[in-house]
Design a protein around this motif. Structure first.
Motif, PDB file in Angstrom:
ATOM      1  N   PRO A 110       0.830  -1.208   0.000  1.00  0.00           N
ATOM      2  CA  PRO A 110       0.000   0.000   0.000  1.00  0.00           C
ATOM      3  C   PRO A 110       0.863   1.256   0.000  1.00  0.00           C
ATOM      4  O   PRO A 110       2.042   1.221   0.361  1.00  0.00           O
ATOM      5  N   SER A 111       0.257   2.374  -0.380  1.00  0.00           N
ATOM      6  CA  SER A 111       1.013   3.619  -0.542  1.00  0.00           C
ATOM      7  C   SER A 111       1.580   4.157   0.760  1.00  0.00           C
ATOM      8  O   SER A 111       2.548   4.932   0.747  1.00  0.00           O
ATOM      9  N   ASP A 112       0.997   3.761   1.904  1.00  0.00           N
ATOM     10  CA  ASP A 112       1.493   4.282   3.187  1.00  0.00           C
ATOM     11  C   ASP A 112       2.576   3.401   3.800  1.00  0.00           C
ATOM     12  O   ASP A 112       3.037   3.638   4.907  1.00  0.00           O
ATOM     13  N   MET A 113       3.020   2.388   3.060  1.00  0.00           N
ATOM     14  CA  MET A 113       4.044   1.457   3.531  1.00  0.00           C
ATOM     15  C   MET A 113       5.228   1.527   2.565  1.00  0.00           C
ATOM     16  O   MET A 113       5.177   0.997   1.458  1.00  0.00           O
ATOM     17  N   LYS A 114       6.283   2.209   2.974  1.00  0.00           N
ATOM     18  CA  LYS A 114       7.418   2.435   2.077  1.00  0.00           C
ATOM     19  C   LYS A 114       8.689   1.750   2.591  1.00  0.00           C
ATOM     20  O   LYS A 114       8.978   1.788   3.780  1.00  0.00           O
ATOM     21  N   LEU A 115       9.422   1.159   1.665  1.00  0.00           N
ATOM     22  CA  LEU A 115      10.686   0.503   1.971  1.00  0.00           C
ATOM     23  C   LEU A 115      11.800   1.181   1.187  1.00  0.00           C
ATOM     24  O   LEU A 115      11.677   1.399  -0.019  1.00  0.00           O
ATOM     25  N   VAL A 116      12.870   1.516   1.874  1.00  0.00           N
ATOM     26  CA  VAL A 116      14.032   2.126   1.235  1.00  0.00           C
ATOM     27  C   VAL A 116      15.213   1.181   1.405  1.00  0.00           C
ATOM     28  O   VAL A 116      15.615   0.869   2.531  1.00  0.00           O
ATOM     29  N   PHE A 117      15.757   0.712   0.294  1.00  0.00           N
ATOM     30  CA  PHE A 117      16.892  -0.212   0.320  1.00  0.00           C
ATOM     31  C   PHE A 117      18.135   0.495  -0.198  1.00  0.00           C
ATOM     32  O   PHE A 117      18.180   0.910  -1.361  1.00  0.00           O
ATOM     33  N   GLU A 118      19.141   0.617   0.628  1.00  0.00           N
ATOM     34  CA  GLU A 118      20.386   1.258   0.231  1.00  0.00           C
ATOM     35  C   GLU A 118      21.376   0.217  -0.300  1.00  0.00           C
ATOM     36  O   GLU A 118      21.322  -0.953   0.077  1.00  0.00           O
ATOM     37  N   GLY A 119      22.263   0.651  -1.164  1.00  0.00           N
ATOM     38  CA  GLY A 119      23.314  -0.232  -1.654  1.00  0.00           C
ATOM     39  C   GLY A 119      22.817  -1.368  -2.506  1.00  0.00           C
ATOM     40  O   GLY A 119      23.210  -2.520  -2.323  1.00  0.00           O
ATOM     41  N   ARG A 120      21.958  -1.064  -3.474  1.00  0.00           N
ATOM     42  CA  ARG A 120      21.390  -2.116  -4.314  1.00  0.00           C
ATOM     43  C   ARG A 120      22.391  -2.697  -5.306  1.00  0.00           C
ATOM     44  O   ARG A 120      22.298  -3.856  -5.673  1.00  0.00           O
TER      45      ARG A 120
ATOM     46  N   ALA B 275       1.684  -9.460   3.493  1.00  0.00           N
ATOM     47  CA  ALA B 275       0.761 -10.282   4.270  1.00  0.00           C
ATOM     48  C   ALA B 275       0.079  -9.456   5.350  1.00  0.00           C
ATOM     49  O   ALA B 275      -1.135  -9.557   5.564  1.00  0.00           O
ATOM     50  N   MET B 276       0.853  -8.626   6.053  1.00  0.00           N
ATOM     51  CA  MET B 276       0.285  -7.807   7.121  1.00  0.00           C
ATOM     52  C   MET B 276      -0.621  -6.709   6.583  1.00  0.00           C
ATOM     53  O   MET B 276      -1.666  -6.413   7.153  1.00  0.00           O
ATOM     54  N   ALA B 277      -0.205  -6.086   5.493  1.00  0.00           N
ATOM     55  CA  ALA B 277      -0.963  -4.967   4.959  1.00  0.00           C
ATOM     56  C   ALA B 277      -2.371  -5.370   4.548  1.00  0.00           C
ATOM     57  O   ALA B 277      -3.330  -4.616   4.749  1.00  0.00           O
ATOM     58  N   TYR B 278      -2.491  -6.574   3.992  1.00  0.00           N
ATOM     59  CA  TYR B 278      -3.778  -7.006   3.469  1.00  0.00           C
ATOM     60  C   TYR B 278      -4.411  -8.129   4.283  1.00  0.00           C
ATOM     61  O   TYR B 278      -5.506  -8.582   3.965  1.00  0.00           O
ATOM     62  N   GLY B 279      -3.710  -8.586   5.315  1.00  0.00           N
ATOM     63  CA  GLY B 279      -4.263  -9.645   6.155  1.00  0.00           C
ATOM     64  C   GLY B 279      -4.450 -10.954   5.419  1.00  0.00           C
ATOM     65  O   GLY B 279      -5.375 -11.710   5.711  1.00  0.00           O
ATOM     66  N   ASP B 280      -3.574 -11.235   4.472  1.00  0.00           N
ATOM     67  CA  ASP B 280      -3.725 -12.429   3.626  1.00  0.00           C
ATOM     68  C   ASP B 280      -2.418 -13.203   3.581  1.00  0.00           C
ATOM     69  O   ASP B 280      -1.460 -12.788   2.922  1.00  0.00           O
ATOM     70  N   LEU B 281      -2.357 -14.335   4.269  1.00  0.00           N
ATOM     71  CA  LEU B 281      -1.156 -15.161   4.274  1.00  0.00           C
ATOM     72  C   LEU B 281      -1.012 -15.972   2.985  1.00  0.00           C
ATOM     73  O   LEU B 281       0.089 -16.230   2.522  1.00  0.00           O
ATOM     74  N   ASN B 282      -2.138 -16.358   2.389  1.00  0.00           N
ATOM     75  CA  ASN B 282      -2.104 -17.225   1.225  1.00  0.00           C
ATOM     76  C   ASN B 282      -1.493 -16.555   0.003  1.00  0.00           C
ATOM     77  O   ASN B 282      -0.836 -17.198  -0.809  1.00  0.00           O
ATOM     78  N   LYS B 283      -1.704 -15.246  -0.147  1.00  0.00           N
ATOM     79  CA  LYS B 283      -1.223 -14.535  -1.317  1.00  0.00           C
ATOM     80  C   LYS B 283       0.001 -13.673  -1.009  1.00  0.00           C
ATOM     81  O   LYS B 283       0.331 -12.759  -1.754  1.00  0.00           O
ATOM     82  N   SER B 284       0.653 -13.972   0.072  1.00  0.00           N
ATOM     83  CA  SER B 284       1.767 -13.126   0.508  1.00  0.00           C
ATOM     84  C   SER B 284       3.037 -13.334  -0.293  1.00  0.00           C
ATOM     85  O   SER B 284       3.819 -12.416  -0.495  1.00  0.00           O
ATOM     86  N   GLY B 285       3.291 -14.567  -0.727  1.00  0.00           N
ATOM     87  CA  GLY B 285       4.546 -14.900  -1.393  1.00  0.00           C
ATOM     88  C   GLY B 285       5.637 -15.331  -0.432  1.00  0.00           C
ATOM     89  O   GLY B 285       6.757 -15.620  -0.852  1.00  0.00           O
TER      90      GLY B 285
ATOM     91  N   ARG C 183      -5.117  -2.337  11.421  1.00  0.00           N
ATOM     92  CA  ARG C 183      -5.484  -2.580  10.036  1.00  0.00           C
ATOM     93  C   ARG C 183      -6.959  -2.334   9.762  1.00  0.00           C
ATOM     94  O   ARG C 183      -7.345  -2.015   8.629  1.00  0.00           O
ATOM     95  N   GLU C 184      -7.819  -2.470  10.778  1.00  0.00           N
ATOM     96  CA  GLU C 184      -9.248  -2.247  10.580  1.00  0.00           C
ATOM     97  C   GLU C 184      -9.610  -0.769  10.589  1.00  0.00           C
ATOM     98  O   GLU C 184     -10.418  -0.307   9.795  1.00  0.00           O
ATOM     99  N   THR C 185      -9.020  -0.015  11.504  1.00  0.00           N
ATOM    100  CA  THR C 185      -9.372   1.398  11.650  1.00  0.00           C
ATOM    101  C   THR C 185      -8.384   2.338  10.968  1.00  0.00           C
ATOM    102  O   THR C 185      -8.660   3.526  10.814  1.00  0.00           O
ATOM    103  N   ASN C 186      -7.217   1.803  10.596  1.00  0.00           N
ATOM    104  CA  ASN C 186      -6.110   2.610  10.031  1.00  0.00           C
ATOM    105  C   ASN C 186      -5.552   3.613  11.033  1.00  0.00           C
ATOM    106  O   ASN C 186      -4.816   4.528  10.657  1.00  0.00           O
TER     107      ASN C 186
END
Length: 210
Positions: A58-68, A92-102, A164-167
């Motif tokens: 989701p747009s409110d969850m950002k990851l910054v990886f240094e030294g790629r 998985a956490m963002a959408y509450g779905d373990l099956n489609k998490s990868g 996750r329910e109320t944001n």
């Protein structure tokens, strides 16, 4: 190995407990483990020809990886797969779905058991996070064609726990424990994916303090 306690999803450990709570245990069936999640998530295009599970945060969850880019093709591949690996947990956490998490595509052995228990605990508690996680000082050691180790730090100071329910954000405070050191064992599977099979964390490590 205490992967259930240490998994790469360190941000929520305090809130979610050990990751083995809420009745989850290592005997629980791990979602997607038999298929590597390949059938439960749309494959994403990959330059290396590997059909990978789709990862979209989701747009409110950002990851910054240094030294790629290290200049070494093998090390760069390890780093790239590590980015995908940690992203599956957050998906998985963002959408509450373990099956489609990868997760089962990128984690294996003890690390898969631990990360699944951890993510299940967070999903059951409807807990996620928002903000930015910064991954830095990433160091790869290649042992041979199919095994490697990776260490890195995570800066969680700009991330906040979220319902996750109320944001609603919980107002997580920055402390020395907001900086975490990770040590991972990886192996390359027959499909060419660098999977994490073992990991430990050192929360509040002096190696990662600003």
């Amino acid at each position: 190995m205490t992967a259930a306690l240490t998994a790469s999803a360190a941000l929520l450990l305090t809130a979610c407990g050990s990751g083995g709570g809420d009745g989850s245990s290592s005997s629980d069936k791990i979602a997607g483990a038999d298929s590597g999640d390949k059938t439960s998530a749309s494959p994403s295009a990959s330059a290396d020809g590997i059909d990978r599970p789709e990862i979209k945060l989701p747009s409110d969850m950002k990851l910054v990886f240094e030294g790629r880019q290290t200049g070494d093709a093998v090390k760069d591949a390890v780093l790239a797969d590590n980015e995908r690996t940690v992203s599956t947990v957050w998906q998985a956490m963002a959408y509450g779905d373990l099956n489609k998490s990868g997760m089962a595509f990128y984690y294996t052995d003890n690390a898969l058991v631990g990360i699944y228990q951890y993510a299940k605990g967070a999903v059951d508690k409807k807990t996620s996070w928002a903000g930015t996680l910064r991954y830095f000082d990433r160091q790869v050691t290649v042992f041979d064609k199919k095994s490697a180790a990776l260490t890195y730090c995570v800066d969680e100071s700009k991330a906040d726990l979220k319902d996750r329910e109320t944001n609603k954000l919980q107002g997580t405070k920055t402390t020395p424990n907001s900086y975490v050191f990770y040590n991972l064992g990886l192996k390359k599977n027959k499909e060419g994916v660098w999977q994490t099979w073992d990991l430990t964390e050192d929360r509040g490590s002096q190696k990662c303090q600003p």
